[in-house]
Structures are given as structure tokens and as C-alpha cells.
Design a protein around this motif. Structure first.
Motif, PDB file in Angstrom:
ATOM      1  N   ASN A   1       0.877  -1.163   0.000  1.00 45.82           N
ATOM      2  CA  ASN A   1       0.000   0.000   0.000  1.00 45.82           C
ATOM      3  C   ASN A   1       0.924   1.225   0.000  1.00 45.82           C
ATOM      4  O   ASN A   1       1.905   1.265   0.747  1.00 45.82           O
ATOM      5  CB  ASN A   1      -0.859   0.028   1.264  1.00 45.82           C
ATOM      6  CG  ASN A   1      -1.924  -1.046   1.278  1.00 45.82           C
ATOM      7  OD1 ASN A   1      -2.712  -1.141   0.358  1.00 45.82           O
ATOM      8  ND2 ASN A   1      -1.936  -1.848   2.338  1.00 45.82           N
TER       9      ASN A   1
ATOM     10  N   ALA B   1       1.364   5.588   0.069  1.00 40.25           N
ATOM     11  CA  ALA B   1       0.680   6.842   0.386  1.00 40.25           C
ATOM     12  C   ALA B   1       1.667   7.998   0.417  1.00 40.25           C
ATOM     13  O   ALA B   1       2.790   7.868   0.910  1.00 40.25           O
ATOM     14  CB  ALA B   1      -0.032   6.747   1.731  1.00 40.25           C
TER      15      ALA B   1
ATOM     16  N   TYR C   1      -2.718   6.446  -2.385  1.00 41.06           N
ATOM     17  CA  TYR C   1      -3.393   7.546  -1.703  1.00 41.06           C
ATOM     18  C   TYR C   1      -2.477   8.758  -1.727  1.00 41.06           C
ATOM     19  O   TYR C   1      -1.264   8.646  -1.515  1.00 41.06           O
ATOM     20  CB  TYR C   1      -3.728   7.175  -0.251  1.00 41.06           C
ATOM     21  CG  TYR C   1      -4.354   8.311   0.529  1.00 41.06           C
ATOM     22  CD1 TYR C   1      -5.693   8.650   0.331  1.00 41.06           C
ATOM     23  CD2 TYR C   1      -3.614   9.062   1.438  1.00 41.06           C
ATOM     24  CE1 TYR C   1      -6.277   9.705   1.028  1.00 41.06           C
ATOM     25  CE2 TYR C   1      -4.195  10.112   2.149  1.00 41.06           C
ATOM     26  CZ  TYR C   1      -5.528  10.432   1.930  1.00 41.06           C
ATOM     27  OH  TYR C   1      -6.103  11.478   2.605  1.00 41.06           O
TER      28      TYR C   1
ATOM     29  N   ARG D   1      -2.822  12.954  10.000  1.00 44.20           N
ATOM     30  CA  ARG D   1      -3.290  12.040   8.949  1.00 44.20           C
ATOM     31  C   ARG D   1      -2.321  10.871   8.774  1.00 44.20           C
ATOM     32  O   ARG D   1      -2.743   9.737   8.490  1.00 44.20           O
ATOM     33  CB  ARG D   1      -3.467  12.793   7.628  1.00 44.20           C
ATOM     34  CG  ARG D   1      -4.703  13.678   7.591  1.00 44.20           C
ATOM     35  CD  ARG D   1      -4.788  14.505   6.329  1.00 44.20           C
ATOM     36  NE  ARG D   1      -6.026  15.269   6.297  1.00 44.20           N
ATOM     37  CZ  ARG D   1      -7.165  14.840   5.742  1.00 44.20           C
ATOM     38  NH1 ARG D   1      -7.213  13.662   5.161  1.00 44.20           N
ATOM     39  NH2 ARG D   1      -8.255  15.601   5.772  1.00 44.20           N
ATOM     40  N   SER D   2      -1.041  11.130   8.919  1.00 42.78           N
ATOM     41  CA  SER D   2      -0.048  10.061   8.794  1.00 42.78           C
ATOM     42  C   SER D   2      -0.172   9.060   9.931  1.00 42.78           C
ATOM     43  O   SER D   2      -0.067   7.846   9.722  1.00 42.78           O
ATOM     44  CB  SER D   2       1.359  10.659   8.764  1.00 42.78           C
ATOM     45  OG  SER D   2       1.539  11.475   7.627  1.00 42.78           O
TER      46      SER D   2
ATOM     47  N   GLN E   1      -2.901   8.387  11.552  1.00 41.86           N
ATOM     48  CA  GLN E   1      -4.110   7.617  11.256  1.00 41.86           C
ATOM     49  C   GLN E   1      -3.835   6.547  10.199  1.00 41.86           C
ATOM     50  O   GLN E   1      -4.302   5.409  10.310  1.00 41.86           O
ATOM     51  CB  GLN E   1      -5.213   8.561  10.779  1.00 41.86           C
ATOM     52  CG  GLN E   1      -6.535   7.857  10.503  1.00 41.86           C
ATOM     53  CD  GLN E   1      -7.618   8.821  10.013  1.00 41.86           C
ATOM     54  OE1 GLN E   1      -7.388  10.015   9.886  1.00 41.86           O
ATOM     55  NE2 GLN E   1      -8.803   8.297   9.740  1.00 41.86           N
ATOM     56  N   TYR E   2      -3.060   6.903   9.190  1.00 42.83           N
ATOM     57  CA  TYR E   2      -2.720   5.942   8.130  1.00 42.83           C
ATOM     58  C   TYR E   2      -1.928   4.769   8.716  1.00 42.83           C
ATOM     59  O   TYR E   2      -2.194   3.603   8.388  1.00 42.83           O
ATOM     60  CB  TYR E   2      -1.898   6.646   7.048  1.00 42.83           C
ATOM     61  CG  TYR E   2      -1.481   5.751   5.900  1.00 42.83           C
ATOM     62  CD1 TYR E   2      -2.328   5.525   4.820  1.00 42.83           C
ATOM     63  CD2 TYR E   2      -0.242   5.125   5.894  1.00 42.83           C
ATOM     64  CE1 TYR E   2      -1.956   4.703   3.768  1.00 42.83           C
ATOM     65  CE2 TYR E   2       0.141   4.302   4.852  1.00 42.83           C
ATOM     66  CZ  TYR E   2      -0.716   4.095   3.792  1.00 42.83           C
ATOM     67  OH  TYR E   2      -0.335   3.267   2.753  1.00 42.83           O
TER      68      TYR E   2
ATOM     69  N   GLU F   1      -4.212   2.464  10.636  1.00 44.38           N
ATOM     70  CA  GLU F   1      -5.103   1.678   9.773  1.00 44.38           C
ATOM     71  C   GLU F   1      -4.341   0.610   9.000  1.00 44.38           C
ATOM     72  O   GLU F   1      -4.710  -0.561   8.986  1.00 44.38           O
ATOM     73  CB  GLU F   1      -5.828   2.607   8.802  1.00 44.38           C
ATOM     74  CG  GLU F   1      -6.853   3.519   9.467  1.00 44.38           C
ATOM     75  CD  GLU F   1      -7.487   4.479   8.494  1.00 44.38           C
ATOM     76  OE1 GLU F   1      -7.066   4.517   7.322  1.00 44.38           O
ATOM     77  OE2 GLU F   1      -8.404   5.227   8.912  1.00 44.38           O
ATOM     78  N   LYS F   2      -3.254   1.015   8.333  1.00 44.60           N
ATOM     79  CA  LYS F   2      -2.522   0.079   7.479  1.00 44.60           C
ATOM     80  C   LYS F   2      -1.666  -0.892   8.281  1.00 44.60           C
ATOM     81  O   LYS F   2      -1.289  -1.954   7.777  1.00 44.60           O
ATOM     82  CB  LYS F   2      -1.650   0.844   6.481  1.00 44.60           C
ATOM     83  CG  LYS F   2      -2.447   1.694   5.502  1.00 44.60           C
ATOM     84  CD  LYS F   2      -3.480   0.884   4.737  1.00 44.60           C
ATOM     85  CE  LYS F   2      -4.288   1.748   3.779  1.00 44.60           C
ATOM     86  NZ  LYS F   2      -5.357   0.979   3.095  1.00 44.60           N
TER      87      LYS F   2
ATOM     88  N   LEU G   1       4.831   4.871   3.384  1.00 42.73           N
ATOM     89  CA  LEU G   1       4.306   6.205   3.658  1.00 42.73           C
ATOM     90  C   LEU G   1       5.409   7.230   3.432  1.00 42.73           C
ATOM     91  O   LEU G   1       6.458   7.178   4.079  1.00 42.73           O
ATOM     92  CB  LEU G   1       3.796   6.311   5.102  1.00 42.73           C
ATOM     93  CG  LEU G   1       3.435   7.718   5.599  1.00 42.73           C
ATOM     94  CD1 LEU G   1       2.301   8.314   4.774  1.00 42.73           C
ATOM     95  CD2 LEU G   1       3.078   7.689   7.085  1.00 42.73           C
TER      96      LEU G   1
END
Length: 520
Positions: free
Chosen positions: A127, A129, A178, A237-238, A240-241, A244-245, A254
Motif C-alpha cells: 500500500n 501513500a 493515496y 493524517r499520517s 491515522q494511516y 489503519e494500514k 508512507l
């Protein structure tokens, strides 16, 4: 009964293994997090400068838990070209941008068919981002009948942009699943967040700030864009990412591209005055606290052991932060190195670089080898088992062997090319550094065009082992070394690469490079 017993054993065995992870954590591909600060100098981090006046306990802890690189460099002394080099593993001056930086209105610098780190990792099952400051151009939608936004700073140029329509040639077209961020530096309009190719809100005001350290240029601003809250927003936001991930089976990449501590320097009220050093020190303390929160999120997610975290900067400290004022208070943003952001001198491009990866990097270790941010491309490829093609990562060396602190390595990169804001070159090999310029090539004395520069020799040669401050030009005493370094730089330019492989083409534009005459 015999067969029934065997069947039960098989069923129980299947259930035991099906409840266990398919792959041990240490055998999975690591998560990779790159935190790229903006205009943060070598001397702004306590782990690299014991005399720093800015407390950075969380970044220092990151260094203590991993490996510190004391001779790390950005491919350019300014932001756009460094970001290009980092993401592509290719020197920025091979692109169409031979000098300077892009604006917030510029079109995309990286073609969609140019392989990036995100492309490599996405292809290997990650993933991916991007969150933060892009500053590599993307193509804003234009109003009907308008041909261009222009490249300058004229606020009227923004009338050409239709903020209600999708943006094209974005990070999503360069390997990021993302993408959330703004187009240029935090002092460059338009002040609009773009998420996965779509502006999150249409600008409804025009803002400008003229504070000494908190200034930004006049331009359209969206209702959800608050300059002071941009850096906290990107960190939150990072985090949170990561949360989640971190639960997924797939690894994640990231890229957190901070717009700070670059101007505007905007520490929130709760941080103001904390450092006792000016707003820059307060801002840095806030950034350090958020780095601590990122590390805490990694630990909470249970992924610390197999997560590679790299913390570094896009160039040296900037005069806009008040370097002289801080020096008078005992803080040297660029440590003892000569020059600052934009320069060929060490202060322009030598930056702190930390790599923490508990599964593979011993804590509290140090490497003194010369490395460059473009090396993250080849490192990511080797980590995931991807073989770079001849037209991918042409200047990138993998850091993997350096991550093994027990391995003795005499030579890492053959040589490293430095580049200044005005397009001047320097080349470093071992202890020797040749500057193809009379002065700084940037913002410190002697600047390009300064009358004092006219009286200086055409080139500068320094031995950084004996003269790390670049105080004594020894070109006249070492003509053979000057000739050898010129020849190597010429080779790197002509062959379109500095790593082994088939020669490649540089992106040519009218005017080509400054000092092109030295290319044999």
C-alpha cells in the motif's frame, strides 16, 4: 476408528496452523516510512549537534534506536530538485529543471512513465501513500479558453485555474494509492489541499502574510486550509494511516513530506517561547513532538520491529529562518559547515539522516560513508527483491550493506554530485570536493554575480578531511585531482547515469546546463 483418528489429527493440525500467521513478522517485507523535513539543517538535531540549543528528544531517540549517517547529502541544495531525485533515484539536473524550483502552479516535473519509489513498492505488493508538500508540479484544471497559469508569482494568474475540477498528473499517477497534500511550499499559493486528484474545497478568500518569519505569498486560500494547522494536519493524517494500514497483511509505504520548518514558521500558541531561541526553535520542538507521536503509533500498531523509518531533510537550513540571529544565540543550524540552503558548500546539502529498523539495524550505530537521498530508491528495490532496469534509478546505490553495522565497507558510492539553486555543479569523491563555481552558486557569500566573485578562480577544490569548513581552496596545488574530478563529472553527465549500466539520455532543454563547456 483408525481412519477417524487420523482424520481428527489432520483437522486439528489444520486448525492450529490456520490460526497462526502465515508468515513470521520478521520474514515479511518491512513497512517503510520516509519523513522528509523541509529546510532542516544538520545542526538542528541534538543527535548530530551536541551544542544544539533546540531540544529534539524524540528525533534523538529515533537515532539512538537506529543508525545515524554523518555524511548524508541531498542531490540539490533546494527542495523541488531534491524531491525529484529522492523519488526517482535520478539526479534532478537530468530532468528539464536545470536550476531553481517550481511554483505552486507549475505543471508536473516527473513524467507518468518515469519509475518512482512508489511504483517499485506498489508493484511489490505495498500500500503506498503520500501526505504533505508535493512541490513537483501537477496539472491544475484550467478554465475554458485559458492556455496556461503562468510560472511567476502574479496573483492574477490563479484566475486561470478551475478549482472545481480534478487535477491531473498527480502523485496518484506516480505510484501512490493515496495522495493528500498541497502543490508547493507553504509560502506558495494556491493554498488548497488536493486529495487523490481532487481539490478538497474551492478557494473563497485571498490571503497574504508579511511577518518576518511567518510570511507567505498572496494567493487564493480554501476555507479548510489554515497555514498554522498544515503541519499538524499532515502528521495527524499520517498517524491515522499508520494505525489503519498497520493492521493489514500487506506492507505499506508512507512518504510524509513536511512543509516545515520552512517558512512560514508558525508554531502554535502552546509551543511559542518554548525553545527560548526564536520561532524557528519553537517550530522545531513541535515537529520533534509529532515525530515522537509517529513512533508511538508504530509501537501501538505492533509493527515497530519490521518497520524502516527514515528521517532526513531536503536541504540545509535557510537564511529565512534567521540563521545569523540564532548563531548569535549560540545555535548553528548548519553546524560548523560553510554556507546554507541553495549553496554548493556543505551547509547547503549535508543533512541529518537517520534509519531505524530494529529487525535489521543495530541501535546506536553510526556510518560515516558519503550517501545521498537518491540512494533510497535502490535501497527500496533491494529490500523488496526488485531489480532496477537501466532506465530506473540511474544514480542510486542501495544502502542495505551499510545497514549492517558489523560489515566493513571501504568504499560505497564512487562519487556524489551536488547541485545549487543556480544550476552550478560540484562533485565529491572520498575526501575531495571540486566546485565548478567561483563562489557559493547560491545565497551565501560570494553569491553568483557578486563583484567579489569576479576576482576568484574558476573552480574550488577542498579536502574535507583536513578542511571540513571549506576555507582553503587548494586547486592550484592539485591540478591532477582537479582534472580527474572534472573528467568524472563529465562522464556522469554524458552517460546519463553514475551507476553501472547502459548509458541513458538526459532530458534536454534549450540552454542545457550552466558551465556546459567543461563537459568533454
Amino acid at each position: 476408528m483408525k481412519y477417524l483418528h487420523q482424520l481428527l489429527v489432520l483437522v486439528l493440525t489444520f486448525q492450529i496452523f490456520s490460526c497462526s500467521p502465515n508468515v513470521p513478522e520478521q520474514e515479511k517485507l518491512p513497512n517503510i516510512i520516509i519523513i522528509l523535513a523541509d529546510d532542516l539543517g544538520y545542526g538542528d538535531i541534538g543527535a548530530f549537534n551536541r551544542d544544539s540549543k533546540i531540544p529534539t528528544p524524540h528525533i534523538d531517540a529515533l537515532a539512538a534506536g537506529g543508525m545515524k549517517f554523518t555524511d548524508a547529502h541531498t542531490p540539490s541544495a533546494v527542495c523541488t530538485p531534491t524531491r525529484y531525485g529522492f523519488l526517482t533515484g535520478r539526479y534532478n539536473w537530468r530532468s528539464r529543471l536545470k536550476s531553481g524550483v517550481l511554483t505552486g502552479k507549475s505543471n508536473s516535473l516527473i513524467p507518468d512513465d518515469r519509475t518512482t519509489i512508489a511504483d517499485v513498492l506498489k508493484g511489490q505488493g505495498y500500500n503506498t501513500a503520500f501526505i504533505g508538500k508535493w512541490h513537483l508540479g501537477w496539472d491544475w484544471a484550467l478554465k475554458d479558453g485559458v492556455g496556461s497559469t503562468g510560472e511567476g508569482w502574479d496573483p492574477g494568474d490563479f484566475d486561470a485555474i478551475d478549482f472545481s475540477k480534478p487535477v491531473t498528473h498527480t502523485p496518484n499517477d506516480l505510484g501512490f494509492d493515496y495522495a493528500y497534500g498541497h502543490s508547493g511550499s507553504l509560502d506558495m499559493a494556491p493554498y488548497v489541499y488536493v486529495e487523490n486528484g481532487m481539490p478538497t474545497a474551492i478557494p473563497d478568500t485571498v490571503t497574504v502574510n508579511t511577518g518576518k518569519y511567518s510570511w507567505w505569498r498572496e494567493g487564493p486560500t480554501s476555507p479548510d486550509f489554515d497555514h498554522e494547522k498544515v503541519t499538524p494536519n499532515f502528521f495527524e493524517r499520517s498517524i491515522q494511516y499508520i494505525e489503519e494500514k498497520g493492521k493489514d497483511e500487506k506492507p505499506f509505504f508512507l512518504y510524509l513530506a513536511l512543509p516545515s520548518p520552512h517558512t512560514p514558521i508558525l508554531p502554535p500558541a502552546e509551543w511559542q517561547g518554548k525553545s527560548g531561541l526564536m520561532p524557528f526553535g519553537d517550530f522545531m520542538m513541535m515537529i520533534d513532538d509529532y515525530v515522537g507521536q509517529v513512533n508511538a503509533a508504530i509501537k501501538r500498531a505492533g509493527i515497530e520491529e519490521n518497520t524502516l523509518v527514515i528521517f532526513t531533510s531536503d536541504n540545509g537550513g535557510s537564511p529565512a529562518a534567521g540563521l545569523e540571529e540564532m548563531a548569535a544565540l549560540g545555535h548553528l543550524s548548519n553546524y560548523t559547515f560553510r554556507g546554507n540552503k541553495a549553496d554548493l558548500y556543505e551547509g547547503g546539502h549535508r543533512v541529518p539522516f537517520i534509519a531505524k529498523w530494529p529487525a535489521n539495524i543495530k541501535p546506536g550505530t553510526t556510518r560515516d560513508h558519503t550517501i545521498c537521498l537518491i540512494d533510497i530508491m535502490a535501497t527500496s528495490a533491494e529490500i523488496t527483491g526488485y531489480t532496477l532496469k537501466d532506465n530506473e534509478g540511474e544514480d542510486s546505490y542501495s544502502l542495505m550493506e551499510l545497514f549492517d553495522a558489523d560489515k566493513e565497507i571501504d568504499e560505497f558510492r564512487e562519487a556524489t554530485v551536488h547541485h545549487s539553486i543556480n544550476g552550478s555543479f560540484a562533485i565529491r569523491q572520498g575526501d575531495w570536493k571540486l566546485l565548478m563555481a567561483k563562489g557559493s552558486g547560491g545565497w551565501s557569500f560570494p553569491k553568483p554575480g557578486d563583484p567579489a566573485e569576479a576576482e576568484l578562480p574558476e573552480v574550488q577544490l577542498y579536502n574535507l578531511a583536513s578542511d571540513p569548513g571549506e576555507t582553503t581552496n587548494v586547486y592550484a596545488e592539485n591540478p591532477e585531482k582537479v582534472a580527474a574530478l572534472k573528467s568524472l563529472l563529465s562522464k556522469y553527465i554524458k552517460e546519463g547515469r553514475s551507476t553501472p549500466g547502459a548509458p541513458q539520455q538526459n532530458d534536454k532543454v534549450e540552454g542545457e546546463w550552466k558551465q556546459i563547456g567543461f563537459v568533454e
